[in-house]
Design a protein around this motif. Structure first.
Motif, PDB file in Angstrom:
ATOM      1  N   UNK A 184     -59.069 -18.040 114.537  1.00  0.00           N
ATOM      2  CA  UNK A 184     -58.837 -18.870 115.719  1.00  0.00           C
ATOM      3  C   UNK A 184     -60.158 -19.134 116.415  1.00  0.00           C
ATOM      4  N   UNK A 185     -60.378 -20.382 116.763  1.00  0.00           N
ATOM      5  CA  UNK A 185     -61.605 -20.759 117.466  1.00  0.00           C
ATOM      6  C   UNK A 185     -61.265 -21.126 118.906  1.00  0.00           C
ATOM      7  N   UNK A 186     -62.056 -20.557 119.848  1.00  0.00           N
ATOM      8  CA  UNK A 186     -61.831 -20.792 121.268  1.00  0.00           C
ATOM      9  C   UNK A 186     -63.062 -21.443 121.900  1.00  0.00           C
ATOM     10  N   UNK A 187     -62.808 -22.253 122.935  1.00  0.00           N
ATOM     11  CA  UNK A 187     -63.875 -22.838 123.730  1.00  0.00           C
ATOM     12  C   UNK A 187     -63.613 -22.602 125.207  1.00  0.00           C
ATOM     13  N   UNK A 188     -64.665 -22.556 125.996  1.00  0.00           N
ATOM     14  CA  UNK A 188     -64.547 -22.288 127.433  1.00  0.00           C
ATOM     15  C   UNK A 188     -64.288 -23.594 128.176  1.00  0.00           C
ATOM     16  N   UNK A 195     -57.720 -22.248 123.163  1.00  0.00           N
ATOM     17  CA  UNK A 195     -57.721 -22.348 121.704  1.00  0.00           C
ATOM     18  C   UNK A 195     -58.020 -23.776 121.273  1.00  0.00           C
ATOM     19  N   UNK A 196     -59.007 -23.923 120.392  1.00  0.00           N
ATOM     20  CA  UNK A 196     -59.392 -25.231 119.886  1.00  0.00           C
ATOM     21  C   UNK A 196     -58.688 -25.556 118.577  1.00  0.00           C
ATOM     22  N   UNK A 197     -58.684 -24.609 117.656  1.00  0.00           N
ATOM     23  CA  UNK A 197     -57.995 -24.791 116.381  1.00  0.00           C
ATOM     24  C   UNK A 197     -57.829 -23.440 115.711  1.00  0.00           C
TER      25      UNK A 197
END
Length: 216
Positions: A184-188, A195-197
């Motif tokens: 799981x990729x996260x962004x602020x 969660x981005x994707x």
């Protein structure tokens, strides 16, 4: 050369002085034009030029915020954090001497003035990830802004994004043979991690190749 020496020393000297005077005047004009074109500062004082400046565009005079690296005591940070579970705190013991099973990474995840701190807590021996946490500087002290404790789990900083990898087990899976891996990729965004994707990789229980599921 015969054409120059035949003119005599006085004439040659006068010609040379004229050429030098003209060259100096042209050089002064060129320097003046260059100074006007760059605003008199040359390279940017606040740091390396961006791609827009190299291409000839006018760069913003406002410098980007600099990120400060501040080393932390990750073990104390984890033990004093009320967001960390009692199970993780109880299991956080040195593997040998003062060597605790923690990995610490510093980087820009939340776009603050001080680098964020990513802490991965593992077990001794097999180094299975039992918890991952991100701390952000808020008013001079670090605040927990992300945690994942569904072991096995580990995280890393990818540019300015947080990538979390989890091993997922079905009820009948052996410890050495999870059913799938979830990344799981996260962004602020807007003061929190979003969660981005994500994507799943399913492992064959028969020992065959893993099959990757499409991104969500």
């Amino acid at each position: 050369m015969r054409g120059l020496t035949g003119a005599g020393p006085e004439r040659a000297r006068g010609s040379s002085q004229a050429v030098i005077a003209v060259g100096a005047a042209l050089a002064a004009i060129a320097l003046f034009v260059a100074a006007c074109g760059t605003g008199g500062t040359g390279t940017r004082d606040e740091g390396p030029a961006h791609a827009s400046a190299v291409a000839g565009a006018v760069a913003s005079p406002t410098p980007s915020p600099s990120h400060t690296y501040r080393r932390v005591d990750a073990v104390s940070l984890i033990k004093q954090d009320p967001e960390v579970s009692t199970t993780v705190k109880r299991g956080l013991k040195p593997c040998s001497g003062d060597d605790y099973p923690v990995d610490v990474t510093y980087g820009d995840l939340t776009h603050g003035s001080v680098n964020d701190v990513l802490v991965n807590v593992m077990t001794c021996g097999d180094y299975v990830g039992v918890g991952t946490y991100v701390y952000r500087d808020v008013g001079g002290s670090y605040k927990n802004v992300f945690k994942a404790e569904d072991s096995p789990v580990v995280a890393e900083i990818d540019g300015t994004e947080l990538t979390v990898t989890k091993q997922v087990y079905d009820s009948d899976d052996a410890v050495s043979n999870p059913s799938r891996e979830t990344v799981i990729k996260y962004g602020w965004k807007a003061g929190r991690f979003t969660e981005l994707n994500s994507h799943d990789t399913y492992y064959s229980q028969a020992g065959g190749d893993a099959a990757a599921a499409p991104d969500n």
